[in-house]
Design an enzyme around this catalytic site. Structure first.
Site, PDB file in Angstrom:
ATOM      1  CB  SER A 127      33.486  39.002  36.515  1.00 33.39           C
ATOM      2  OG  SER A 127      33.800  38.541  37.801  1.00 33.39           O
ATOM      3  CE1 TYR A 152      39.236  40.348  35.370  1.00 37.19           C
ATOM      4  CE2 TYR A 152      38.280  40.257  37.568  1.00 37.19           C
ATOM      5  CZ  TYR A 152      38.332  39.806  36.264  1.00 37.19           C
ATOM      6  OH  TYR A 152      37.468  38.823  35.862  1.00 37.19           O
ATOM      7  CE  LYS A 156      36.382  40.804  32.910  1.00 38.63           C
ATOM      8  NZ  LYS A 156      36.454  40.421  31.489  1.00 38.63           N
ATOM      9  NE  ARG A 298      42.995  35.797  47.097  1.00 39.79           N
ATOM     10  CZ  ARG A 298      42.742  35.057  46.021  1.00 39.79           C
ATOM     11  NH1 ARG A 298      43.739  34.415  45.417  1.00 39.79           N
ATOM     12  NH2 ARG A 298      41.521  34.930  45.557  1.00 39.79           N
TER      13      ARG A 298
HETATM   14  C1  UD1 Z   1      38.651  36.293  41.308  1.00 41.07           C
HETATM   15  C2  UD1 Z   1      37.744  37.423  40.905  1.00 41.07           C
HETATM   16  C3  UD1 Z   1      36.960  37.052  39.685  1.00 41.07           C
HETATM   17  C4  UD1 Z   1      37.902  36.679  38.585  1.00 41.07           C
HETATM   18  C5  UD1 Z   1      38.751  35.537  39.029  1.00 41.07           C
HETATM   19  C6  UD1 Z   1      39.732  35.213  37.914  1.00 41.07           C
HETATM   20  C7  UD1 Z   1      36.926  38.919  42.607  1.00 41.07           C
HETATM   21  C8  UD1 Z   1      35.989  39.083  43.730  1.00 41.07           C
HETATM   22  N1  UD1 Z   1      36.862  37.739  42.002  1.00 41.07           N
HETATM   23  O1  UD1 Z   1      37.825  35.268  41.802  1.00 41.07           O
HETATM   24  O2  UD1 Z   1      36.175  38.120  39.261  1.00 41.07           O
HETATM   25  O3  UD1 Z   1      37.177  36.368  37.442  1.00 41.07           O
HETATM   26  O4  UD1 Z   1      39.439  35.883  40.227  1.00 41.07           O
HETATM   27  O5  UD1 Z   1      41.028  35.440  38.195  1.00 41.07           O
HETATM   28  O6  UD1 Z   1      37.674  39.781  42.252  1.00 41.07           O
HETATM   29  N2  UD1 Z   1      41.892  30.607  47.629  1.00 41.07           N
HETATM   30  C9  UD1 Z   1      42.645  29.960  48.580  1.00 41.07           C
HETATM   31  N3  UD1 Z   1      43.902  29.579  48.269  1.00 41.07           N
HETATM   32  C10 UD1 Z   1      44.468  29.812  47.042  1.00 41.07           C
HETATM   33  C11 UD1 Z   1      43.696  30.477  46.064  1.00 41.07           C
HETATM   34  C12 UD1 Z   1      42.412  30.855  46.397  1.00 41.07           C
HETATM   35  O7  UD1 Z   1      42.180  29.724  49.696  1.00 41.07           O
HETATM   36  O8  UD1 Z   1      45.636  29.461  46.832  1.00 41.07           O
HETATM   37  C13 UD1 Z   1      40.512  31.012  47.958  1.00 41.07           C
HETATM   38  C14 UD1 Z   1      40.293  32.515  47.839  1.00 41.07           C
HETATM   39  O9  UD1 Z   1      40.598  33.147  49.037  1.00 41.07           O
HETATM   40  C15 UD1 Z   1      38.799  32.548  47.508  1.00 41.07           C
HETATM   41  C16 UD1 Z   1      38.557  31.262  46.715  1.00 41.07           C
HETATM   42  O10 UD1 Z   1      39.652  30.400  47.029  1.00 41.07           O
HETATM   43  O11 UD1 Z   1      38.065  32.523  48.664  1.00 41.07           O
HETATM   44  C17 UD1 Z   1      38.500  31.469  45.221  1.00 41.07           C
HETATM   45  O12 UD1 Z   1      39.644  32.214  44.815  1.00 41.07           O
HETATM   46  P1  UD1 Z   1      40.038  32.420  43.279  1.00 41.07           P
HETATM   47  O13 UD1 Z   1      40.041  31.110  42.579  1.00 41.07           O
HETATM   48  O14 UD1 Z   1      41.281  33.235  43.232  1.00 41.07           O
HETATM   49  O15 UD1 Z   1      38.822  33.237  42.668  1.00 41.07           O
HETATM   50  P2  UD1 Z   1      38.107  34.575  43.187  1.00 41.07           P
HETATM   51  O16 UD1 Z   1      39.010  35.381  44.006  1.00 41.07           O
HETATM   52  O17 UD1 Z   1      36.798  34.161  43.774  1.00 41.07           O
END
Ligand code: UD1
Length: 344
Positions: A127, A152, A156, A298
């Site tokens: 990842s 997590y 990796k 978050r």
């Molecule tokens: C995270 C992990 C990644 C992992 C993936 C799978 C890190 C840095 N990244 O990705 O390695 O493979 O999860 O679970 O650890 N967001 C919102 N609202 C929501 C959900 C998300 O605004 O309800 C935003 C988050 O703040 C982020 C973006 O959307 O900025 C992507 O979030 P998400 O889909 O959870 O993935 P990552 O956190 O990037």
């Protein structure tokens, strides 16, 4: 004769799409999965999409004897794609030992069994989380590995090291580590996709569940980051494109084209999109209005990360091709299909 590939976690989100692409490319697939975060009927849907039913064994990768029985039963496995792992960042903070046990011991078991059964290749699901917040963007594979933000993420990093150390010790193993950015979307048939357990933690499943009315409102975590619109930036990669990267990685291992016994590739589009841009692209490409509001940041989120995918483009000959609009429509069609099937 078709070459046999073992896919751990093959009924999961990325795994199921990869099984289809392997079958399309002429490989024979054996899936093992403990079904902890997926369902056996995914095997039926894989068959509907590809026209070929993969072998399936309900086995946990922590179960050494069960795993060994699979290697013995399906003689002649050429390589493994190892997806099976726990992957919820938040949960890993609550239950670190679950993550260390699951994610580390599964790989150790596989690496111990591979030489015994003459399995010479492994593609590992890594990842972009290993980079933390990169100093230089787009991030290349040469970027330093930063201290992990979560157990997590740490698994990796450690898994990558376990593979490197094992190969360095002289084990007859060739490995490709694929560092995924943010996989999204679903199969164009809407027969395969992401089916999160409970309340989704990831952006797209939460977004599509909000759009269809299962969730009331999507929270956007922060609009005060140092980015053009203040929301976080990610490299959203279509899951079918990502699946195809595994096929070329397997080809490369089996055709003995590797320059080194362990190779690492970023698998992303090279384009960063902010969370707000993604929401607007979803609305524009589906015509569905989304109820969202900006809330606080978050904990543990990286501000911005996107890939430099040139090495994968040039060396693997792989490139992401799907448009973000098609990808978002596929995610939406999958959500609609789940409702039709009475699942969500
Ligand atoms: C995270 C992990 C990644 C992992 C993936 C799978 C890190 C840095 N990244 O990705 O390695 O493979 O999860 O679970 O650890 N967001 C919102 N609202 C929501 C959900 C998300 O605004 O309800 C935003 C988050 O703040 C982020 C973006 O959307 O900025 C992507 O979030 P998400 O889909 O959870 O993935 P990552 O956190 O990037």
């Amino acid at each position: 004769m078709k070459q046999k590939i073992l896919v751990t976690g093959g009924t999961g989100y990325i795994g199921s799409h990869t099984v289809v692409e392997l079958q399309n490319a002429g490989y024979e697939v054996v899936i093992i999965d403990n079904l902890s975060n997926s369902n056996a009927d995914v095997v039926d849907n894989i068959e509907k999409v590809s026209g070929i039913r993969p072998a399936f064994e309900k086995v946990d990768c922590l179960d050494y004897e069960g795993l060994e029985a699979v290697f013995a039963k399906y003689e002649g496995i050429k390589a493994i794609i190892h997806f099976a792992a726990s992957k919820a960042v938040g949960e890993s903070v609550e239950k670190p030992l679950k993550y260390y046990r699951n994610n580390l011991m599964s790989l150790v078991n596989l690496l111990e069994l591979m030489p015994k059964y003459h399995v010479g290749g492994i593609v590992f699901s890594s990842s972009c989380t290993v980079y933390g917040q990169p100093d230089i963007l787009p991030v290349t594979e040469e970027a330093p590995i930063k201290k992990a933000e979560s157990p997590y993420g740490n698994t990796k990093q450690i898994n990558e090291e376990i593979i490197r150390d094992t190969v360095a010790s002289g084990a007859p193993i060739n490995a490709i580590l694929l560092r995924y950015f943010n996989p999204i979307g679903a199969h164009p048939t809407a027969l395969l996709g992401e089916l999160p357990n409970g309340v989704p933690q990831n952006l797209i499943p939460y977004l599509t569940q909000t759009a269809i009315g299962i969730r009331q409102q999507l929270s956007v975590f922060g609009d005060d980051y140092d980015t053009p619109d203040g929301s976080c930036i990610r490299d959203f990669i279509n899951v079918v494109d990502l699946a195809k990267a595994h096929v070329v990685a397997i080809d490369r291992i089996l055709e003995k084209k590797q320059a080194e016994q362990v190779e690492v590739f970023n698998i992303g589009t090279g384009r960063g999109l902010s969370v707000l841009e993604l929401i607007h692209a979803f609305e524009a490409s589906t015509g569905v209005k989304l109820n969202y509001k900006i809330v606080g940041r978050r904990a543990g989120d990286i501000e911005k990360v996107w890939a430099n995918p040139e090495r994968a483009n040039n060396v693997l000959g792989w490139k992401a091709t799907a448009t973000i609009e098609d990808t978002l429509r596929s995610a939406w069609n999958w959500q609609l299909k789940l409702r039709e099937r009475g699942i969500q």
